[in-house]
Write an enzyme that holds these catalytic residues in place. Structure first.
Site: not given
Ligand code: IPE
Ligand code: IPE
Ligand code: MG
Length: 236
Positions: A12, A60
Site C-alpha cells: 500500500d 479496487n
Molecule cells: C489494499 O489497499 C489493497 C491492495 C494493496 C491491493 P487499499 O488501499 O485498497 O485498502 P484500503 O482502501 O486502504 O482499505
Molecule cells: C496500493 O497502493 C496498490 C493498490 C491498491 C493497487 P494504493 O493505490 O492504495 O496507494 P494509496 O494507498 O492510495 O497511497
Molecule cells: Mg491504499
C-alpha cells in the site's frame, strides 16, 4: 536466523508516493511494480519460501476506471515481459482471485505465467489479483459443499483440511507486512493469517527496499509465537 516460511505483503501507498512527488498515481504503481521485482528476489535469497502480495482487491474496482485500466495493463505487461529474473530463479508464480470481471488479455496473461512456471520449485510467488479474503473463503466453502454433495465424509474435517479448498494450497502466513501507514487488513488473506505476526510501517511501498524488508525480518525473529499454548517455563 528464524526466517518466516510464508511472508505476505499488503503493498500500500503507491498513490501517495506519487502524489507527494507531484506525479500521477499511475507513476506510483509503476514504481511499486519495480520494487516488487527486487524485493521478491531478496526475500527468496533470505530463505523465504512463499511470498504472497496484494496487487488488486475486488474492492479496487471502486476506483476511477482510468486507474483500474492502468493496473490491468501493468499486470499484462509485467506477466508478458518482466519477472524474468524471478522466473529464472525457478520461482513458481500463482495468481489468487476471482476470474470474473477480468479482460480476456488479462486472463490470458495469468494463464500463461502460471503454465510457464508450473514446474518451478525454488519458491512460490502468490499474486493476489481481483482478490478478496472473504470471497476466497466463500468460494472455498462452495467447492466443499459440492464435494459434500458428492459424498465427501466430513466427520473429522479439520481447519487444516480447508486449505485445499482455497485458491491455492499455500501454508499459513507467518509474517504479514503492510506498508503505507494504515493498520488494517483490507480483506486480505483472512483464512491464512490466523496466527500471523503483523508488521506495519509508514514507508510507502515503492520505497520498501531490501533494508526495510530486513527490519521486518528482525522484528519477526524477536516475536514470541505461542499459538495459544504456553512455554514450558510458564507451566512449571
Ligand atoms: C489494499 O489497499 C489493497 C491492495 C494493496 C491491493 P487499499 O488501499 O485498497 O485498502 P484500503 O482502501 O486502504 O482499505
Ligand atoms: C496500493 O497502493 C496498490 C493498490 C491498491 C493497487 P494504493 O493505490 O492504495 O496507494 P494509496 O494507498 O492510495 O497511497
Ligand atoms: Mg491504499
Amino acid at each position: 536466523m528464524n526466517v518466516p516460511n510464508h511472508v505476505a505483503i499488503i503493498m500500500d501507498g503507491n498513490g501517495r508516493w506519487a502524489t507527494k512527488r507531484g506525479l500521477k498515481r499511475s507513476a506510483g504503481h509503476l514504481e511499486g511494480s519495480k520494487t516488487l521485482e527486487k524485493l521478491a528476489i531478496h526475500a527468496y535469497d533470505m530463505g523465504v519460501k512463499v511470498l504472497s502480495v496484494y496487487a488488486f482487491s475486488t474492492d479496487n474496482f471502486k476506483r476511477d476506471p482510468e486507474e483500474v485500466e492502468y493496473l490491468m495493463n501493468l499486470l499484462v505487461k509485467y506477466f508478458n515481459t518482466k519477472f524474468e529474473k524471478i522466473i529464472k530463479r525457478g520461482v513458481k508464480i500463482v495468481i489468487s482471485g476471482r476470474k470474473t470481471n477480468l479482460r480476456e488479455d488479462v486472463l490470458e496473461a495469468i494463464n500463461n505465467i502460471e503454465a510457464k512456471t508450473k514446474a518451478n520449485q525454488n519458491g512460490i510467488l502468490n499474486i493476489c489479483f481481483n482478490y478478496g479474503g472473504q470471497e476466497e473463503i466463500i468460494d472455498g466453502a462452495l467447492k466443499l459443499a459440492k464435494d459434500i454433495n458428492s459424498g465427501l465424509d466430513i466427520t473429522n474435517f479439520k481447519r487444516e483440511d480447508f486449505y485445499k479448498y482455497l485458491y491455492h494450497e499455500l501454508p499459513p502466513i507467518d509474517l504479514l507486512i503492510r506498508t503505507g501507514g494504515e493498520e488494517r487488513v483490507s480483506n486480505f488473506m483472512l483464512y491464512q493469517m490466523s496466527y500471523s505476526e503483523f508488521y506495519f510501517t509508514n514507508t510507502y511501498f515503492p520505497d520498501f527496499d531490501k533494508s526495510e524488508f530486513n527490519k521486518a525480518l528482525f522484528m519477526f525473529e524477536n516475536r514470541d509465537r505461542r499459538f495459544g499454548g504456553l512455554h514450558d517455563i510458564q507451566t512449571k
